[in-house]
Design a protein around this motif. Structure first.
Motif, PDB file in Angstrom:
ATOM      1  N   TYR A 138       6.616  12.791   8.515  1.00 21.09           N
ATOM      2  CA  TYR A 138       6.050  12.039   9.873  1.00 21.09           C
ATOM      3  C   TYR A 138       4.768  10.980   9.681  1.00 21.09           C
ATOM      4  CZ  TYR A 138       9.204  15.067  12.640  1.00 21.09           C
ATOM      5  OH  TYR A 138      10.145  15.816  13.038  1.00 21.09           O
ATOM      6  N   LEU A 139       3.926  11.549   9.155  1.00 22.49           N
ATOM      7  CA  LEU A 139       2.871  10.824   8.844  1.00 22.49           C
ATOM      8  C   LEU A 139       2.890   9.512   8.041  1.00 22.49           C
ATOM      9  CD1 LEU A 139      -0.265  10.705   8.492  1.00 22.49           C
ATOM     10  CD2 LEU A 139      -0.124  12.305   6.368  1.00 22.49           C
ATOM     11  N   ARG A 140       3.685   9.864   6.942  1.00 15.71           N
ATOM     12  CA  ARG A 140       4.252   8.574   6.003  1.00 15.71           C
ATOM     13  C   ARG A 140       4.886   7.721   6.762  1.00 15.71           C
ATOM     14  NH1 ARG A 140       5.749   8.622  -0.123  1.00 15.71           N
ATOM     15  NH2 ARG A 140       6.366   6.446  -0.461  1.00 15.71           N
ATOM     16  N   GLN A 141       5.864   8.008   7.542  1.00 18.91           N
ATOM     17  CA  GLN A 141       6.562   6.854   8.192  1.00 18.91           C
ATOM     18  C   GLN A 141       5.818   5.951   9.304  1.00 18.91           C
ATOM     19  OE1 GLN A 141       9.865   6.057   7.498  1.00 18.91           O
ATOM     20  NE2 GLN A 141       9.250   4.305   8.704  1.00 18.91           N
ATOM     21  N   ILE A 161       2.489   5.804   9.114  1.00 27.08           N
ATOM     22  CA  ILE A 161       1.548   4.924   8.566  1.00 27.08           C
ATOM     23  C   ILE A 161       2.239   3.511   8.166  1.00 27.08           C
ATOM     24  CG2 ILE A 161      -0.069   4.763   6.607  1.00 27.08           C
ATOM     25  CD1 ILE A 161      -1.071   6.379   9.106  1.00 27.08           C
ATOM     26  N   ALA A 162       3.559   3.673   7.718  1.00 24.58           N
ATOM     27  CA  ALA A 162       4.309   2.600   7.200  1.00 24.58           C
ATOM     28  C   ALA A 162       4.415   1.609   8.355  1.00 24.58           C
ATOM     29  CB  ALA A 162       5.427   2.964   6.358  1.00 24.58           C
ATOM     30  N   ASP A 163       5.078   2.090   9.517  1.00 24.29           N
ATOM     31  CA  ASP A 163       5.287   1.504  10.532  1.00 24.29           C
ATOM     32  C   ASP A 163       3.990   0.764  10.995  1.00 24.29           C
ATOM     33  OD1 ASP A 163       7.893   2.131  10.355  1.00 24.29           O
ATOM     34  OD2 ASP A 163       7.570   3.713  11.900  1.00 24.29           O
ATOM     35  N   GLU A 164       2.892   1.197  11.355  1.00 24.52           N
ATOM     36  CA  GLU A 164       1.776   0.749  11.713  1.00 24.52           C
ATOM     37  C   GLU A 164       1.321  -0.437  10.819  1.00 24.52           C
ATOM     38  OE1 GLU A 164       0.663   1.371  15.281  1.00 24.52           O
ATOM     39  OE2 GLU A 164       2.994   2.192  14.883  1.00 24.52           O
ATOM     40  N   LEU A 165       1.247   0.005   9.680  1.00 22.68           N
ATOM     41  CA  LEU A 165       0.656  -1.022   8.617  1.00 22.68           C
ATOM     42  C   LEU A 165       1.522  -2.429   8.555  1.00 22.68           C
ATOM     43  CD1 LEU A 165      -0.198   1.288   5.451  1.00 22.68           C
ATOM     44  CD2 LEU A 165      -1.613  -0.322   6.865  1.00 22.68           C
ATOM     45  N   VAL A 193       0.671  -1.235   0.052  1.00 20.30           N
ATOM     46  CA  VAL A 193       0.061  -0.005  -0.257  1.00 20.30           C
ATOM     47  C   VAL A 193       0.926   1.222   0.017  1.00 20.30           C
ATOM     48  CG1 VAL A 193      -1.756   1.127   1.300  1.00 20.30           C
ATOM     49  CG2 VAL A 193      -1.734  -1.183   1.191  1.00 20.30           C
ATOM     50  N   MET A 194       2.023   0.919   0.703  1.00 22.83           N
ATOM     51  CA  MET A 194       2.712   2.332   0.531  1.00 22.83           C
ATOM     52  C   MET A 194       3.726   2.335  -0.355  1.00 22.83           C
ATOM     53  SD  MET A 194       1.491   3.038   3.660  1.00 22.83           S
ATOM     54  CE  MET A 194       2.807   4.531   3.949  1.00 22.83           C
ATOM     55  N   GLY A 195       3.784   1.295  -1.239  1.00 29.86           N
ATOM     56  CA  GLY A 195       4.867   1.293  -2.278  1.00 29.86           C
ATOM     57  C   GLY A 195       4.530   2.711  -3.258  1.00 29.86           C
ATOM     58  N   SER A 196       3.510   2.811  -3.673  1.00 26.79           N
ATOM     59  CA  SER A 196       2.926   3.873  -4.813  1.00 26.79           C
ATOM     60  C   SER A 196       3.485   5.223  -4.367  1.00 26.79           C
ATOM     61  CB  SER A 196       1.748   3.599  -5.436  1.00 26.79           C
ATOM     62  OG  SER A 196       0.895   3.659  -4.089  1.00 26.79           O
ATOM     63  N   GLY A 197       3.727   6.095  -4.993  1.00 26.97           N
ATOM     64  CA  GLY A 197       3.823   7.482  -4.341  1.00 26.97           C
ATOM     65  C   GLY A 197       2.550   8.072  -3.902  1.00 26.97           C
ATOM     66  N   PHE A 209      -2.535  -1.289  12.164  1.00 20.48           N
ATOM     67  CA  PHE A 209      -3.350  -0.453  11.456  1.00 20.48           C
ATOM     68  C   PHE A 209      -4.228  -1.529  10.418  1.00 20.48           C
ATOM     69  CE2 PHE A 209      -3.997   4.087  10.503  1.00 20.48           C
ATOM     70  CZ  PHE A 209      -4.669   4.184   9.559  1.00 20.48           C
ATOM     71  N   THR A 210      -5.511  -1.519  10.907  1.00 20.79           N
ATOM     72  CA  THR A 210      -6.228  -2.633  10.094  1.00 20.79           C
ATOM     73  C   THR A 210      -7.616  -2.025   9.678  1.00 20.79           C
ATOM     74  OG1 THR A 210      -7.226  -3.226  12.319  1.00 20.79           O
ATOM     75  CG2 THR A 210      -5.324  -4.228  11.624  1.00 20.79           C
ATOM     76  N   GLN A 211      -8.244  -2.932   9.092  1.00 23.68           N
ATOM     77  CA  GLN A 211      -9.642  -2.668   8.593  1.00 23.68           C
ATOM     78  C   GLN A 211     -10.738  -3.483   9.414  1.00 23.68           C
ATOM     79  OE1 GLN A 211      -9.502  -3.454   4.403  1.00 23.68           O
ATOM     80  NE2 GLN A 211     -10.178  -1.271   4.183  1.00 23.68           N
TER      81      GLN A 211
END
Length: 895
Positions: free
Chosen positions: A218-221, A223-227, A18-22, A232-234
């Protein structure tokens, strides 16, 4: 990823994809417009983008250069770094190859190399982190700008020293300076939704913004860490994050680029603030007692803390919440415990008369420190936490007080806190212990009354009634008639006996004698339910006012105001006072309470009012949020089912019959709930029947419940049952609704009576009038159905103009609400079919055979075949499949 729960086999690798794309450039429309104008304006020298680390300056600059490149401009991008700062022209090393020893000549040669181009128009030069440029590189940039040899886009970090040649660019007005702001809360939520390709639960978006403050890096990092960690789940089709932040090494390293270079005295100041909660302030007097004033000044000057002199007392806090988080993550356990103890001690010394917040904060510091806790202090803090409507903290403090030697008071506070957290099973057990160990029979009776209340809340009315029966003969001996009647009122209300509830509440709230705030509140709740169902809505507002006053002060049930609000809203909606219901929900939404339980209550209340006014999309989202948050809670079964029922109703009204039926079925095996909640289950089941094509089953179900409601004088519930039956085309309920119009207060009953009479009399104008009445008080779904029924009737009567007008009203309301009801669908297919023919075709669309349809509708197979044959003759089509296609359905697969 599905629209419901993530598959259990989903891995951190899948999350990382999910985080791979820009990431999309969200919330930067105005900044990009300003930058683009600076690049496109003739003779423009460029722009300076200034902002804090990670705010998104680099991304904006690169995006601007990318867009300029698409328009044919020649673009170059250089990045300054701290390591290249010691090398002359280090940032322009790619353009300074084999240049001579003369510094000025080297500068001129680099300027020429950077700005030369074979394309039309000047070069666009991007310089990232220009505050890190060495002096000669800074001179290169200054020369390019001053001589207008290229258009320059610079980024600089706010608060960092920069070479004079760079600061002169905006000080001498050679370049405009644009301050790049962090993302707002709304922009952050929008960005998360885009990145995750799905809706984000609203409190999750709020928490993420609280931690990151809109800092894109900070936001991007985070989210990446929690995913990657699976935190970070559905749930219920929503992304949700309801665990504590765990600082990853990568995120900590990012933040250390800002605070890691600070001297030890400044970091010591941060460490004091780090022992508190996210962005929680500490009194400046406390901070000054623990760290030198010079260190505090240095920390403020460095931008790592802020001092709020407008507050009383003056407080200090970290400049960014993650500064404290990273210091806490890097500190050892013993150091943190020692620091918490020092802060708690200084709070006691510096703040002699602490307010509620300070009492709670000091106590929570103590139980996590190396100090010996004082049970009295912990009990006082637990009581304060309940008053502040923070039951989770209250339970933790009461539990600690018990272990610290607190006796009966700690036990009582723990029971109250458990109940307030809706951990009802544990609370009931604690009340049983209190009852057994009570020193007097009066105390035992009072605890039994409290236990009966909890059993009612836990949807165990029979057990609650058993508890009351066990103490009934001892009530008068102890002068406890008032609390007993208040509890009896609540129990009767939830069991569907509104008149008994009103009578018991009247006795409990008016007769002299002892009672307590929690019991008085309970009596008011029972009274509100009873009055609402009896149809006496005019008396409800006066009664609720006292209840809300009690709810703001009593510590026994800090969530009680939400329960009372829910009952108040339900009473208003039954009567048709939807605007008043919305006002109640809005007022409760402003309550200063932020915990999962409160957020669940808010979502249910807002979803309920959205559903009542026909905002089906919003209602569905809010009920999904309530379900997602409540999944981690021991939530009362009745309240959880209420959310499920209303969510199912929103789905089926929007035309999603299958999802509504599945959601209704998911609660089918729950233990029996009081009839107060069962009413809604009946309404939903009727809607599911009607949407599935069996309107006769829906109408029969509604008639049966209306009969039982009439036997118990639940007149307002009876009105809504009969109104719904009319929405499904029932022509037999007019006479009873006319009778109820003389009993029930509020605008709903008059609209429903008009609707039913018009159906009976085949009066299109009367149906249009009913639609107007419904819409006037806010029930847009009923209004749409009445207008659609009018359009169908007008067409049958050959009144084409009137049919077009009514149909336009129905279409407008359908578009506004998202509704797709049986009446609206019938209007979209202007075919002269009877209700029974439509019902048979709808059942055929589900895949049933003619024999199965005959069994379902209790008729012969030949009768079913006859209806299908006559429908084919009317419409000019051949057979079942063409009839199904004509009505916009398709046959279901047979298994």
């Amino acid at each position: 990823m599905t629209s419901l729960q993530l598959d259990a086999s989903a891995t951190a690798t899948q999350y990382a994809e999910v985080m791979g794309s820009g990431w999309p450039l969200t919330g930067r429309t105005e900044e990009l417009k300003a930058i683009t104008e600076s690049l496109d304006t003739a003779g423009a020298a460029g722009i300076v983008l200034a902002g804090a680390a990670g705010v998104g300056k680099t991304r904006l600059a690169r995006e601007a250069l990318t867009r300029a490149g698409r328009r044919g401009r020649d673009c170059r991008f250089v990045a300054a770094t701290a390591s290249a700062q010691s090398v002359p022209l280090g940032a322009f090393a790619d353009y300074a190859d084999r240049l001579g020893p003369d510094p000025l000549a080297r500068v001129r040669d680099v300027v020429d190399a950077v700005t030369c181009t074979s394309r039309r128009g000047p070069v666009v030069v991007g310089v990232d982190d220009a505050h890190l440029l060495d002096e000669q590189s800074a001179l290169v940039v200054h020369q390019i700008v001053r001589r207008q040899l290229a258009t320059v886009v610079l980024t600089v970090r706010t608060g960092e020293p920069a070479p004079d040649a760079i600061t002169a660019l905006w000080k001498d007005e050679l370049l405009p300076r644009l301050e790049v702001q962090p993302l707002s809360r709304a922009e952050t939520a929008s960005l998360l939704g885009c990145v995750l390709a799905g809706d984000v639960e609203s409190s999750t978006a709020e928490r993420i913004w609280d931690y990151t403050r809109g800092n894109a890096l900070y936001l991007r990092q985070l989210i990446a860490d929690e995913l990657a960690a699976g935190r970070f789940t559905q749930r219920s089709g929503l992304w949700i994050w309801d665990t504590q932040l765990r600082m990853s090494p990568s995120l900590a390293d990012l933040i250390d680029t800002t605070i890691g270079r600070q001297p030890d005295p400044v970091l010591a100041v941060l460490d004091v603030l780090a022992v508190l909660a996210v962005a929680d302030p500490v009194e400046l007097a406390v901070l000054s007692a623990m760290t030198p004033v010079e260190a505090i000044d240095a920390a403020e000057a460095a931008g790592v803390i802020t001092v709020d002199t407008s507050s009383d007392p003056v407080v200090a806090r970290t400049a960014h919440p993650l500064f404290g988080e990273v210091r806490r993550a890097r500190a050892g356990t013993m150091r943190l415990r020692h620091l918490r103890g020092r802060v708690a001690t200084e709070l006691a010394n510096t703040v002699p008369r602490p307010d509620l917040i300070q009492r709670v904060r000091r106590a929570t510091l103590v139980i996590d420190s190396d100090l010996t806790p004082d049970p009295e202090q912990l009990m006082d803090a637990s009581s304060a936490a309940l008053e502040l409507m923070d039951p989770t903290t209250a339970e933790r403090l009461a539990h600690a007080a018990l272990h610290a030697g607190g006796r009966r008071r700690a036990h009582v506070l723990h029971a109250l806190a458990l109940a307030s957290c809706d951990r009802l099973g544990e609370a009931l057990g604690t009340y049983a212990e209190l009852t057994e160990t009570a020193s007097t029979d009066r105390a035992r009776v009072i605890h039994t009354l409290g236990r009966a209340l909890l059993l009612a809340r836990a949807s165990e009315p029979d057990a609650a009634e058993h508890e009351l029966a066990a103490i009934r003969d001892r009530i008068a001996d102890h002068g406890l008639e008032r609390p007993y009647n208040c509890v009896l009122a609540a129990l009767a209300a939830f069991q569907g006996h509104p008149q008994i509830a009103v009578d018991a509440a009247a006795a409990g709230l008016s007769e002299p004698g002892w009672t307590h705030a929690s019991f008085e509140f309970t009596g008011i709740a029972g009274l509100v339910v009873g009055l609402g169902e009896l149809g006496r809505i005019d008396a409800v507002p006066d009664r609720t006012q006292r209840g809300y006053e009690l709810g703001r002060t009593m510590i026994e049930n800090p969530m009680g105001r939400f329960f009372l609000g829910s009952m108040h809203i339900a009473a208003c909606q039954l009567a048709g006072r939807i605007t008043e219901a919305q006002a109640v929900a809005d007022r409760l939404a402003g309550e200063p309470m932020d915990n999962p339980l409160a957020r669940t209550h808010r979502a249910v209340l807002w979803g309920s009012t959205a559903l009542a006014r026909g905002d089906l999309t919003l209602a569905g989202r809010l009920f999904r949020e309530a379900t997602a948050i409540a999944a981690s809670l021991e939530y009362p079964i009745a309240n959880r089912l209420t959310g499920q029922h209303r969510h199912a109703l929103a789905l089926v009204m929007a035309g999603d019959h299958a999802s509504a039926a599945a959601l209704l079925q998911s609660g089918a095996h729950a233990r029996t709930v009081p009839d107060y909640f069962g009413f809604e289950a009946t309404l939903v089941q009727a809607w599911v029947y009607a949407a599935g094509g069996t309107t006769s089953d829906a109408i029969a179900l509604l008639h049966d419940y209306a009969r039982r409601a009439a036997e118990c004088a639940r007149s307002a519930c009876e009105v809504l049952c009969l109104q719904t039956s009319a929405q499904f085309g029932d022509r037999t309920v007019a006479a009873r609704l006319v009778e109820l119009a003389s009993i029930v207060q509020g605008p709903r009953v008059a609209a429903a009576a008009t609707h039913a009479a018009a159906l009976r009399d085949r009066d299109g104008d009367g149906l249009r009038e009913a639609a107007t009445l419904y819409e006037a008080f806010g029930d847009r779904i009923a209004a749409a159905d009445a207008a659609a029924q009018a359009a169908v009737l007008y067409r049958e009567q050959g009144r084409r103009g009137a049919a077009m007008t009514a149909s336009a009203v129905a279409r407008r309301l359908s578009a506004e609400t998202g509704a797709d009801t049986p009446a609206l669908r019938a209007n979209t297919v202007p075919i002269p079919l009877t209700d029974r023919q439509r019902e048979i075709i709808a059942l055929a669309a589900t895949g049933l055979s003619n024999r199965e349809i005959a069994h379902r509708l209790v008729m012969s197979v030949r009768t079913v075949e006859g209806h299908l044959f006559r429908a084919s003759q009317k419409t000019g089509v051949n057979g079942r499949d063409e009839l199904i296609a004509l009505l916009g359905s398709r046959p279901a697969a047979r298994h």
